[in-house]
Every structure is written in structure tokens, then in C-alpha cells.
Design a protein around this motif. Structure first.
Motif, PDB file in Angstrom:
ATOM      1  N   GLY A   1      -2.542   0.723   2.831  1.00 44.17           N
ATOM      2  CA  GLY A   1      -2.828  -0.691   3.019  1.00 44.17           C
ATOM      3  C   GLY A   1      -2.251  -1.572   1.942  1.00 44.17           C
TER       4      GLY A   1
ATOM      5  N   TYR B   1      -0.494  -4.672   0.317  1.00 40.64           N
ATOM      6  CA  TYR B   1      -0.310  -6.066   0.699  1.00 40.64           C
ATOM      7  C   TYR B   1       1.178  -6.395   0.670  1.00 40.64           C
ATOM      8  CZ  TYR B   1      -5.311  -6.441  -0.159  1.00 40.64           C
ATOM      9  OH  TYR B   1      -6.665  -6.251  -0.109  1.00 40.64           O
ATOM     10  N   GLN B   2       1.608  -7.195   1.610  1.00 49.24           N
ATOM     11  CA  GLN B   2       2.977  -7.684   1.602  1.00 49.24           C
ATOM     12  C   GLN B   2       3.100  -8.791   0.566  1.00 49.24           C
ATOM     13  OE1 GLN B   2       4.935  -8.665   5.273  1.00 49.24           O
ATOM     14  NE2 GLN B   2       3.686  -7.230   6.457  1.00 49.24           N
TER      15      GLN B   2
ATOM     16  N   GLN C   1      -0.012 -11.064   1.907  1.00 48.57           N
ATOM     17  CA  GLN C   1      -0.476 -10.819   3.269  1.00 48.57           C
ATOM     18  C   GLN C   1      -0.849  -9.357   3.427  1.00 48.57           C
ATOM     19  OE1 GLN C   1      -0.778 -12.990   5.810  1.00 48.57           O
ATOM     20  NE2 GLN C   1       0.195 -14.813   4.893  1.00 48.57           N
ATOM     21  N   LYS C   2      -1.747  -9.077   4.347  1.00 48.24           N
ATOM     22  CA  LYS C   2      -2.108  -7.698   4.643  1.00 48.24           C
ATOM     23  C   LYS C   2      -0.958  -6.994   5.365  1.00 48.24           C
ATOM     24  CE  LYS C   2      -7.098  -8.430   5.201  1.00 48.24           C
ATOM     25  NZ  LYS C   2      -8.246  -8.306   6.137  1.00 48.24           N
ATOM     26  N   GLY C   3      -0.922  -5.678   5.228  1.00 53.90           N
ATOM     27  CA  GLY C   3       0.057  -4.912   5.980  1.00 53.90           C
ATOM     28  C   GLY C   3       1.052  -4.212   5.089  1.00 53.90           C
ATOM     29  N   GLU C   4       1.771  -3.257   5.655  1.00 50.86           N
ATOM     30  CA  GLU C   4       2.761  -2.512   4.894  1.00 50.86           C
ATOM     31  C   GLU C   4       4.022  -3.350   4.721  1.00 50.86           C
ATOM     32  OE1 GLU C   4       2.421   0.393   3.513  1.00 50.86           O
ATOM     33  OE2 GLU C   4       0.399   0.744   4.264  1.00 50.86           O
TER      34      GLU C   4
END
Length: 357
Positions: A65, A67-68, A351-354
Motif C-alpha cells: 500500500g 502512497y503515490q 494519493q493512495k495506491g501503488e
């Protein structure tokens, strides 16, 4: 393990900055065990305990998880004769570092350098500091890197200062340039902030208690008027007049400024750590040209107003705002408010995400 303990953890609120003298490297490492003490602690462990700890370390799964992080900037010369600021945005710093341990999934690097007396110190630092950091980055897994990263950053700043002063001394007359520095190194989801002088970094974080976004300060200014800074300058044989070292230099720590190095001006940065959370929206780095006319909270509120999502909880954010345009608005408004200085603003969206590999 909390290496630094001077910034809020994921569930914490803003904490006061700890007072750090910075007159010696040992003073900065009071919260870290020395190599010898660590060895003794390990030797005293029962054999079974040591084997279990080693197995845990080897089988530890990598954190998921990420963060971008994506950086944006805007800069203007202002009323100065030349643009003396420099900056670096590297969202994928890990791609330039060879043989990273698999537990380190991402490195990102952001920096703003506010030069004075010329452009050479800031441009040199922007070009070289992260190169020295790459060479000095601790080898091994994430735990080893976290253990040694503070010393690594301090040594990197020292190396940058020494190499610039060597280059400056080759010229006749010697270069008199100097620069402040604010750098942020992201290792996975942890930020390591190192700074010299009066450029700042803040984190925009949603406060559940206040039900709005607030500014978390990530750096500490180094002013000759601060007691500890002034005492160091005076002990070195210098003095502070009109808030400046020898009545000239406005900051008490910098890269370059060779003529002030014998009067207590040092290149030892404050290093701080902050863990990213779901409540974080963006990171901002800027030179003092912005902070002369805006407070940290004012900056956060102005950015939120431009996003048209003021006060919303982090889970509601979906589209990445036009941060480049927002940077431009901040810089231009600072100049309209008669900042009278070069102004550089870097915003890093969170931001969330790979992240993209």
C-alpha cells in the motif's frame, strides 16, 4: 521503532519541535544506539532468542500500500537581479540507486535550495547533493537503512558543503556563494526531512479533532537570533548584529558561505522523520520568499480553497488537483504581497495506491 520522535505518528497531532543544539554529531544521535552498544545487546541475548529475531527479520514481509507521490513546482525571480533558487523533483529516485534491498519499494527525493551571494551554491547542491546521497545510502534491508539514514543525511550535507567549498577555493577571488536547503527523502511511506537555514517543509494533514486540514511543520529554521545558534556563533568568535551573522548573513546554517565557516556557520542539518498516513494530502517545500508573507496555515488554506474541496475528509479526494497551477498562484501572490525575493514552491501530491514502476 521511532528513530526521531519529534513528529506525529499516524494517530498523533502536531508536536512541538525538540530543541537540538546541533553543535556536534553525537548530540543528534542521542536517540540511536551506538554500534558497540547494539553489538553488546545482541551478544547478551540467549541463542534461541537471537535465532528467532534473525528469522523474523529474514521472513518479514514487505509493506504493502505505498502512497503515490508526484511533485509539481513553480518558481519566479521576483525583484532580485538573478534567480538564485534551485530545486529537484525526483518521484522515482529508486531507479537511480543500484542494488536496493527488496524491502525498499520506493525512494523519492524533493529539494529546494535558496541561494545567496550568487547562483553557484544552490545550483551545485541541486546537481550534487542527491548524487552524494546515492553513494552514501546504507546498504541492506529496510531496518538497516532506517537505522543509519540519519547519519547518512548528515554526512551527505557535510560532503556537499566540503565539495562546494573546494570548488569555490579554486577560483580567484574565491566564490562567496551560499545556500539554504530543505530536502525530503521518501523511503517507502516514511519521510526523512533534512534542512539548513530558513527554507521550510510542511505536510497538509486532515485533523479528525479539528475536522479540517492543518499544516504539520516538518523543519526548523536556523536563525542567528535563536539562543543556541547565537551561542555557537559567539563561541566560534563571531557575533550577531541586526539579526545577522557579522551583520551580513541572515541564516546560521548553510552550504557554502566559506567566509563565515570560521564564525560558527555550519552545514549540520536538522533531520526529522514523519510517517505518511491516509489523512495526508500533500507535502510542500518552499524557500523563505513564500514564508515572508504567508504562514503555514495560510498556505494550506489557500491551496485547499483552490482545490475547491476545503474541509473534506481525505477519503473523498479522487482527482489530482492542478498543483502546478496552484504553485503558480502561490508564487505570484507572494510577489504581489511584496515578498521582494525569489520564490520557489514545490508541492508533492499524496494519493493512495501503488506508484508506477
Amino acid at each position: 521503532m521511532d528513530l526521531f520522535g519529534d513528529l506525529p505518528e499516524p494517530t498523533g497531532e502536531i508536536l512541538k519541535h525538540s530543541n537540538t543544539n546541533g553543535s556536534s554529531v553525537d548530540g543528534l544521535f542521542g536517540d540511536l544506539p551506538s554500534p558497540s552498544s547494539t553489538k553488546k545487546m545482541t551478544e547478551n541475548l540467549p541463542a534461541k532468542r537471537k535465532i528467532q529475531d534473525e528469522e523474523k527479520q529474514e521472513t518479514k514481509k514487505p509493506a504493502l500500500g505505498l502512497y503515490q507521490l508526484h511533485g509539481y513546482y513553480y518558481a519566479r525571480k521576483g525583484e532580485r537581479e538573478m534567480m538564485q533558487d534551485a530545486h529537484v523533483i525526483n518521484d522515482a529516485f529508486h531507479k537511480t540507486v543500484a542494488n536496493l534491498h527488496p524491502s525498499i519499494h520506493r525512494l523519492a527525493y524533493y529539494a529546494v535550495f535558496d541561494g545567496h551571494g550568487g547562483v553557484r551554491a544552490s545550483q551545485f547542491s541541486a546537481a550534487q547533493l542527491h548524487q552524494y546521497l546515492t553513494a552514501k545510502l546504507p546498504k541492506g534491508d529496510l531496518a538497516q537503512v532506517e537505522k543509519e539514514i540519519k547519519r547518512c543525511l548528515i554526512e551527505t550535507f557535510k560532503k556537499t558543503d566540503e565539495e562546494f567549498l573546494k570548488e569555490a577555493s579554486k577560483h580567484k577571488p574565491s566564490w562567496k556563494d551560499g545556500t539554504t536547503a530543505i530536502t525530503v527523502l521518501a523511503i517507502n511511506n516514511t519521510l526523512y526531512i533534512a534542512n539548513l537555514g530558513d527554507s521550510k517543509a510542511i505536510l497538509c494533514r486532515y485533523s479528525e479533532q479539528n475536522m479540517r486540514y492543518i499544516a504539520v511543520p516538518l523543519s526548523k529554521d536556523h536563525s542567528p537570533t535563536d539562543y543556541e545558534e547565537r551561542m555557537r556563533i559567539q563561541k566560534a568568535g563571531g557575533y550577531v548584529k541586526d539579526g545577522r551573522v557579522l551583520g551580513v548573513l541572515e541564516v546560521s546554517r548553510s552550504i557554502g558561505d566559506g567566509q563565515f565557516k570560521t564564525t560558527g556557520v555550519i552545514s549540520l542539518p536538522d533531520v526529522r522523520r514523519c510517517q505518511l498516513t491516509d489523512n495526508d494530502r500533500f507535502l510542500l517545500l518552499a524557500c523563505d520568499g513564500l514564508w515572508k508573507v504567508f504562514t503555514s496555515d495560510e498556505v494550506v488554506q489557500k491551496i485547499q480553497a483552490n482545490i475547491h474541496n476545503d474541509g473534506a475528509a481525505p477519503k473523498e479526494k479522487q482527482v489530482v488537483p492542478n498543483y502546478e497551477g496552484i504553485c503558480g498562484k502561490l508564487v505570484n501572490e507572494a510577489l504581489r504581497k511584496l515578498s521582494g525575493d525569489n520564490v520557489t514552491v514545490v508541492i508533492v501530491d499524496i494519493q493512495k495506491g501503488e506508484p508506477n514502476q
